[in-house]
Design an enzyme around this catalytic site. Structure first.
Site, mmCIF file in Angstrom:
data_model
loop_
_atom_site.group_PDB
_atom_site.id
_atom_site.type_symbol
_atom_site.label_atom_id
_atom_site.label_comp_id
_atom_site.label_asym_id
_atom_site.label_seq_id
_atom_site.Cartn_x
_atom_site.Cartn_y
_atom_site.Cartn_z
ATOM 1 C CG ASP A 188 87.128 45.247 37.300
ATOM 2 O OD1 ASP A 188 87.620 45.280 36.271
ATOM 3 O OD2 ASP A 188 85.843 45.918 37.575
ATOM 4 N N GLY A 189 90.055 43.338 36.051
ATOM 5 C CA GLY A 189 90.063 42.417 35.164
ATOM 6 C C GLY A 189 89.013 42.415 33.766
ATOM 7 C CD GLU A 190 83.710 44.203 34.420
ATOM 8 O OE1 GLU A 190 83.383 45.297 33.554
ATOM 9 O OE2 GLU A 190 82.816 43.854 35.326
ATOM 10 C CG ASP A 225 98.168 10.453 22.348
ATOM 11 O OD1 ASP A 225 97.928 10.677 21.241
ATOM 12 O OD2 ASP A 225 98.024 11.418 23.253
ATOM 13 C CE LYS A 280 98.200 10.821 26.218
ATOM 14 N NZ LYS A 280 98.253 12.298 25.738
ATOM 15 C CG ASP A 326 100.398 14.753 20.157
ATOM 16 O OD1 ASP A 326 99.392 14.483 19.619
ATOM 17 O OD2 ASP A 326 100.472 14.548 21.310
HETATM 18 C C1 R5P Z 1 95.981 14.553 23.806
HETATM 19 O O1 R5P Z 1 95.753 13.667 23.715
HETATM 20 C C2 R5P Z 1 96.951 15.464 22.938
HETATM 21 O O2 R5P Z 1 96.733 14.795 21.493
HETATM 22 C C3 R5P Z 1 98.166 15.704 23.459
HETATM 23 O O3 R5P Z 1 98.755 14.302 23.568
HETATM 24 C C4 R5P Z 1 98.160 16.402 24.975
HETATM 25 O O4 R5P Z 1 97.126 17.123 25.006
HETATM 26 C C5 R5P Z 1 99.302 16.616 25.543
HETATM 27 O O5 R5P Z 1 99.366 17.129 26.554
HETATM 28 P P1 R5P Z 1 100.511 17.252 27.646
HETATM 29 O O6 R5P Z 1 101.516 18.158 27.067
HETATM 30 O O7 R5P Z 1 100.178 18.025 28.824
HETATM 31 O O8 R5P Z 1 100.960 16.036 27.979
#
Ligand code: R5P
Length: 294
Positions: free
Chosen positions: A38-40, A170, A193, A219
């Site tokens: 059941d997933g537990e 971003d 972004k 990132d």
């Molecule tokens: C958010 O600002 C993070 O630094 C990543 O840029 C973000 O989570 C990337 O998400 P995804 O790959 O879904 O665009």
């Protein structure tokens, strides 16, 4: 802090072995998992545990692993642990750091507090801290240390590019491009972004010349890959000579890695904080150093 034992799960065993070595041959034992129909979950820990234990658990596939932690941590204390530390290479739920719409739960605060109630100390890598400066603000009563894989990603890039342009896809990524650039004097900047949905983002390039440059997008995390895909597409449209990608946490859900490559990205590199085919940067030495410094 010097633990007596490292406890880990089967799916992170390779990283656990590297961490045990990096901690000077720390004894390593396994937590066995059984999933009921059941997933537990049923967990089985070593029957007797020493006073100071380090538990390794990254939180990619976060919901299952959070439940494992919520069972494993109190069970470890019942079995003799007095000081329980958590090595959490990827700390999930850090991106929801404000209520973007009225009524939205600020998951960062709640998950961080939940973990702080389970462990005495925590070490993690590049948690997504944007609107708060440090984990202290959301993990009361828990010693913690957040380290970054960005300098190691920077060194990896430096060995492959003479004069790259590092771009964060971003604004939040400026901290990681700055750290990756620091020792090498790379040119760096961040895009802006706008996110309209899980897979709907728009990325605008910064006002630095991109034409003819070897761009590396840096990132903390790639999830659907849309952020990187949009940034890479914009760089190539602006005449970038090449676009490579370096991230700490390679989640890359679904076919996002293939989509990233299909849009013209050449190399994709990540740390092994999340087990992934793109992993080139070992985090065990970074985690070990942070654990010793706790
Ligand atoms: C958010 O600002 C993070 O630094 C990543 O840029 C973000 O989570 C990337 O998400 P995804 O790959 O879904 O665009």
């Amino acid at each position: 802090m010097t633990p007596d034992l490292l406890l880990a799960f089967d799916d992170e065993w390779a990283l656990a072995q590297r961490l045990a070595v990096a901690l000077g041959g720390l004894p390593l034992q396994r937590i066995e998992r059984h999933r009921f129909p059941d997933g537990e979950l049923k967990l089985r820990l070593p029957a007797a545990l020493p006073p100071r234990v380090l538990l390794l658990r990254g939180l990619h596939q976060p919901n299952d692993k959070l439940v494992e932690l919520l069972i494993a941590a109190p069970a470890a204390r019942e079995l003799g642990v007095q000081e329980l530390s958590l090595a959490c290479p990827y700390l999930a739920y850090m991106r929801q750091d404000m209520a973007f719409q009225p009524g939205e739960a600020v998951s960062q605060r709640h998950i961080a507090r939940l973990l702080a109630g389970q462990v005495d100390a925590l070490v993690t890598i590049d948690p997504h801290l944007h609107r708060i400066a440090s984990l202290d603000e959301v993990m009361p009563g828990c010693r913690q240390r957040a380290i970054s894989a960005a300098p190691a990603l920077g060194a990896w890039i430096a060995a492959r590019h003479e004069r790259p342009l590092l771009l964060g896809p971003d604004e939040e990524a400026l901290q990681w491009v700055a750290q990756a650039s620091l020792a090498h004097g790379f040119d760096h900047a961040a895009c802006t972004k706008q996110r309209f949905g899980d897979r709907d983002v728009r990325v605008m390039l910064p006002s630095v010349p991109v034409a003819g440059r070897a761009v590396v997008l840096v990132d903390d995390v790639a999830s659907t890959g849309r952020t990187l895909i949009e940034a890479a597409t914009a760089c190539l449209a602006a005449g970038a000579a090449t676009v490579d990608v370096a991230v700490t946490h390679a989640l890359f859900v679904g076919g996002s890695l293939a989509q990233l490559r299909a849009c013209g990205v050449r190399h994709v590199w990540s740390s092994d904080a999340v087990p992934h085919e793109t992993a080139v940067i070992p985090v065990a030495p970074l985690l070990a150093e942070a654990i010793r410094a706790l």
